[in-house]
Scaffold this motif. Structure first.
Motif, mmCIF file in Angstrom:
data_model
loop_
_atom_site.group_PDB
_atom_site.id
_atom_site.type_symbol
_atom_site.label_atom_id
_atom_site.label_comp_id
_atom_site.label_asym_id
_atom_site.label_seq_id
_atom_site.Cartn_x
_atom_site.Cartn_y
_atom_site.Cartn_z
ATOM 1 N N GLY A 23 0.049 -3.521 9.568
ATOM 2 C CA GLY A 23 0.557 -2.735 10.640
ATOM 3 C C GLY A 23 2.157 -2.780 10.859
ATOM 4 N N SER A 24 2.761 -1.863 10.407
ATOM 5 C CA SER A 24 4.322 -2.103 10.669
ATOM 6 C C SER A 24 4.772 -3.464 10.622
ATOM 7 N N ASN B 38 0.977 -1.209 0.067
ATOM 8 C CA ASN B 38 -0.047 0.105 0.074
ATOM 9 C C ASN B 38 0.952 0.997 -0.079
ATOM 10 N N HIS C 232 -9.964 1.188 4.308
ATOM 11 C CA HIS C 232 -8.394 1.461 5.237
ATOM 12 C C HIS C 232 -8.737 2.405 6.180
ATOM 13 N N GLU D 298 -5.956 -4.819 10.489
ATOM 14 C CA GLU D 298 -4.944 -3.622 10.444
ATOM 15 C C GLU D 298 -5.243 -3.038 11.689
ATOM 16 N N LYS E 19 0.168 4.177 -0.425
ATOM 17 C CA LYS E 19 -0.583 5.333 0.197
ATOM 18 C C LYS E 19 0.029 6.509 -0.811
ATOM 19 N N GLY F 156 2.516 -1.081 4.309
ATOM 20 C CA GLY F 156 2.601 0.412 3.959
ATOM 21 C C GLY F 156 4.215 0.800 3.773
ATOM 22 N N GLY F 157 4.519 1.325 4.695
ATOM 23 C CA GLY F 157 6.105 1.839 4.570
ATOM 24 C C GLY F 157 6.859 0.941 3.956
ATOM 25 N N LEU G 56 -0.596 -6.678 4.245
ATOM 26 C CA LEU G 56 -0.724 -5.411 3.614
ATOM 27 C C LEU G 56 0.241 -4.408 4.171
ATOM 28 N N ALA H 91 -1.175 0.240 14.954
ATOM 29 C CA ALA H 91 0.182 -0.731 14.641
ATOM 30 C C ALA H 91 0.610 0.011 13.285
ATOM 31 N N ILE H 92 -0.174 1.046 12.857
ATOM 32 C CA ILE H 92 0.028 1.656 11.180
ATOM 33 C C ILE H 92 0.781 2.612 11.231
ATOM 34 N N GLY H 93 1.776 2.331 10.852
ATOM 35 C CA GLY H 93 2.894 3.314 10.672
ATOM 36 C C GLY H 93 3.631 3.726 12.035
#
Ligand code: PGA
Length: 248
Positions: A210-211, A9, A94, A166, A11, A232-233, A230, A170-172
């Motif tokens: 989530g991380s 993702n 999301h 998620e 973003k 992100g970063g 999934l 824990a996200i980011g």
């Protein structure tokens, strides 16, 4: 046996040049893996993702979709438009869409319906905030989010979707759920779906997000009900994303 899926993702990150460099590294690094890999990119980069990925096993998709088919909805993008770019996936619900753009359970459910009707595979995100976890209502929150979608789309429609658990905390944040914490919620999600349709529950892929990092991916993906991630970063760093895919 459910095939693992790792979806990036991105973003609101990237540029034509940065995406090209990232995908040029990711494509060969994941080519020989037997998990499924996808990237969910900002709308303007769908054409680029398609051009770079259509001859590869990597799928692409978007990060949200309108619940409407067409019309006077300035700024919105429909499911049919995503299909024009051969998207397979679209992230729906999301937590950033829910919290920053006011997407209610009902709106998320309508977006899910629009995506499935069009033939896209929604990646439906659910998860509790830190306050909700501390209040002991994690399962109630996740159940409410899922029931909204099941009520609108029917449980069978989950057979054409992916769920991503998620936890918002824990996200980011660098704070990952432990494999046990995630597994508990994943098992809960699968049992809730099984209450409607056991075959759909058995084949449903439930991703954790989530991380997720190369350092924690393998132990998360080893849990019985965690079918991938999934990301992100870490999906913006080719070596990290490839390592996470490798762990799947
Ligand atoms: P993160 O984001 O991996 O940066 O925590 C995950 C997500 O929001 O999908």
């Amino acid at each position: 046996m459910r095939r693992k899926l790792v979806a990036g993702n991105w973003k609101m990150h990237g540029s034509l040049a940065a995406n090209q460099a990232l995908l040029r590294e990711v494509i060969p690094a994941v080519a020989a893996l037997d998990c499924e890999v996808a990237v969910c990119v900002p709308f303007p980069y769908l054409a680029q993702a398609r051009a770079m990925l259509e001859a590869t096993p990597i799928a692409w998709g978007a990060q949200t979709v309108s619940e409407h088919g067409q019309g006077a909805y300035t700024g919105e993008v429909s499911a049919a438009m995503l299909l024009d770019f051969a998207c397979r996936y679209v992230i729906v619900g999301h937590s950033e869409r829910r919290s920053l753009y006011g997407e209610s359970d009902a709106v998320v459910a309508a977006k899910f319906v629009a995506a499935v009707k069009a033939g896209l595979t929604p990646i439906l995100c659910v998860g509790e905030t830190l306050a909700e976890r501390e209040a002991g209502v994690t399962e109630a929150v996740v159940a409410r989010q899922l029931q909204a979608v099941i009520g609108a789309a029917g449980a069978a429609a989950l057979g054409r979707a992916v769920v991503a658990y998620e936890p918002v905390w824990a996200i980011g944040t660098g704070r990952t759920a432990t494999p046990q914490q995630a597994q508990e919620v994943h098992a809960f999600i699968r049992s809730l779906v099984a209450g409607h349709d056991t075959a759909v529950a058995r084949s449903l892929r439930i991703l954790y997000g989530g991380s997720v990092k190369p350092q924690n991916a393998a132990e998360l993906f080893a849990m019985a009900d965690i079918d991938g991630g999934l990301i992100g970063g870490a999906s913006l760093v080719a070596a990290d994303f490839a390592a996470i895919c490798g762990a799947a």
